[in-house]
Scaffold this active site. Structure first.
Site, PDB file in Angstrom:
ATOM      1  N   SER A 130      37.919  43.772  47.003  1.00 53.01           N
ATOM      2  CA  SER A 130      37.996  45.141  47.516  1.00 53.01           C
ATOM      3  C   SER A 130      38.884  45.205  48.743  1.00 53.01           C
ATOM      4  O   SER A 130      38.943  44.276  49.535  1.00 53.01           O
ATOM      5  CB  SER A 130      36.596  45.647  47.882  1.00 53.01           C
ATOM      6  OG  SER A 130      36.672  46.946  48.421  1.00 53.01           O
ATOM      7  N   ASN A 189      31.406  49.758  44.772  1.00 55.36           N
ATOM      8  CA  ASN A 189      32.204  50.913  44.366  1.00 55.36           C
ATOM      9  C   ASN A 189      31.344  52.165  44.219  1.00 55.36           C
ATOM     10  O   ASN A 189      31.786  53.273  44.519  1.00 55.36           O
ATOM     11  CB  ASN A 189      32.936  50.618  43.059  1.00 55.36           C
ATOM     12  CG  ASN A 189      34.139  49.721  43.264  1.00 55.36           C
ATOM     13  OD1 ASN A 189      34.198  48.965  44.238  1.00 55.36           O
ATOM     14  ND2 ASN A 189      35.099  49.777  42.365  1.00 55.36           N
TER      15      ASN A 189
END
Length: 484
Positions: A130, A189
């Site tokens: 990420s 997420n």
């Protein structure tokens, strides 16, 4: 340059290209391959020129250029492309070699692939990455899981390229077996969806209820980013609201209000339903994106359906202060629900997740990085068996202290016809969680009435079920009891 590479990477798109530049900058020699081989030459002769890269024009060349045990990382589109590359790589590798999937794969696929690869004597890692383009280049958050035996061989590389927090700790550590890494990235997420929706609702309230333009909102978000809401998403929102188009107007107001999504938020919500976890805020965030995508239908509805016209009559600065508190309260709920989901998944899949360590991995490099995560790390350091974040003394006191502001914001939004599904669903979860008696007793009576599904009684031991012939026309036969 070394004759052999430390690691190989397949996929020179934005994330792959920047991640290998990061690896090379940390002293590693990297072999690179892309299905469109011109990209390999363009990269080696472009951004990678004069650096420690080995360009490969085939998978055979890539594998041959690697030191043993070979480490091959894929950063390709999730789904069939990952399976296709695994099938092509396995015959080229030897027992003990490692295949790494650094894409946004769905965790059940990683569970399956780990078993498949291990059956051939190879090792497999599914790692969430990420931070986007900038994170890949300067230091992402990495969440690896899969074959435990693979971790010692990639640990040094992964932790070298990962983001670091203030004390130098890397935002990367081993998460757990088979699909654990990709599961934690999926939840990351989902929380990202929730954080973004909360921020968007605050923006909408300031715009529609308070009549503030983007430049005025920029100043509010800038101030918020200096306090307890300090985070990457608040920071970039501050920048976005100040950005002008070619005519000097806020660019954000020229962007069509239809949100895209790649599916990880939906996966999080569906998994929560499968495991029976009330992930309400993230679920509403996914549905809000779906509603935004129905732009043409919404425009049509706006012309024929009348609603309340916003008319604010209170203290504007007080409302802005309340809004800051409401965002914080909803944010606590979002993380409490996300951690609840991870805890249930750990039981379901026999993963030994380090919840404080996960918070540390998210403190830098990733999209949801914020000072808030340090408080989550402390909560699990203080009580590794913490059942829910809301039961931690710090978060209990924090959410109790903001609830009155939060309620005022939600009430004002509802009274003025402004949709705030994330803020309100989070508040409803808070009120439900702290309530020792919910109306599910009536629901169970209804289920027993029409389907003989039985019920438990408050004056009898748990686990003992009863059925009532509510109409006098039924028998004594009850449905079997089970939980989905």
């Amino acid at each position: 340059m070394k004759h052999k590479a430390d690691i190989g990477l397949i996929g020179l798109a934005v994330m792959g290209e920047n991640l290998v530049l990061n690896m090379e900058n940390k002293g590693y020699t990297v072999a690179v391959y892309n299905r469109t081989v011109e990209k390999v030459d363009n990269f080696v002769n472009g951004r990678g020129k004069g650096k420690k890269f080995i360009g490969a024009h085939s998978l055979e060349e890539l594998v041959a250029s690697l030191e043993r045990p070979r480490k091959v990382m894929m950063l390709v589109k999730a789904g069939k492309p990952v399976d296709d590359f695994i099938e092509q790589l396995m015959p080229l590798l030897e027992p003990g070699d490692i295949i790494i999937d650094g894409g946004n794969s769905h965790f059940p696929d990683t569970v399956r692939r780990t078993k498949q690869v291990e059956s051939k004597g190879l090792l497999y890692i599914g790692t969430g990455v990420s931070g986007g383009e900038e994170g890949a280049l300067l230091g992402p958050s990495m969440m690896p899981g899969g074959s435990p035996g693979a971790w010692p061989y990639v640990k040094e590389i992964f932790q070298a390229v990962a983001a670091k927090v203030e004390d130098g700790s890397p935002c990367c550590d081993w998460v757990g077996e088979d699909g654990a890494g990709h599961f934690v990235k999926m939840v990351h997420n989902g929380i990202e969806y929730g954080d973004m929706q909360i921020i968007n609702e605050a923006y909408h309230l300031m715009k529609e209820l308070l009549g503030m333009d983007a430049f005025e909102q920029h100043e509010v978000f800038k101030r918020w980013n200096e306090g307890k809401l300090d985070s990457y998403l608040i920071e970039i929102t501050t920048d976005i609201l100040a950005y002008k188009d070619e005519g000097g107007s806020p660019l954000v107001e020229k962007i069509l209000d239809t949100a895209g999504q790649k599916g990880t938020g939906k996966w999080t919500a569906v998994t929560a339903l499968d495991l029976g976890i009330p992930l309400t805020l993230i679920g509403e965030s996914v549905f809000s994106r779906c509603l935004s995508a129905q732009k043409d239908l919404r425009v049509k509805a706006s012309k024929v359906i009348a609603g309340k016209k916003p008319a604010f009559k209170g203290d504007k600065q007080q409302f802005i202060n309340d809004l800051e508190q409401a965002i914080y309260g909803a944010k606590i709920i979002s993380y409490a629900q996300g951690y609840d989901l991870m805890m249930e998944a750990a039981k379901e899949y026999n993963w030994n997740l380090n919840y404080g360590g996960i918070a540390l991995m998210w403190r830098g490099g990733c999209i949801i990085r914020s000072v808030f995560l340090g408080d989550i790390k402390k909560a699990f350091d203080n009580n590794p068996k913490l059942e829910n974040l809301l039961l931690d003394p710090f978060f209990k006191e924090s959410i109790e202290s903001v609830q009155e502001s939060w309620r005022r914001v939600c009430a004002a939004a509802l009274e003025n016809g402004i949709p705030v599904p994330a803020l309100t669903s989070a508040l409803c979860y808070f009120d439900g969680f702290r309530n020792d008696r919910l109306p599910a007793n009536l629901l169970q009576a209804q289920r027993d009435y029409f389907g003989a599904h039985q019920y438990e009684r408050v004056d009898k031991p748990r686990g003992k079920f009863f059925h009532t012939d509510w109409t006098g026309r039924g028998g004594n036969t009850a449905s079997s009891t089970y939980q989905v």
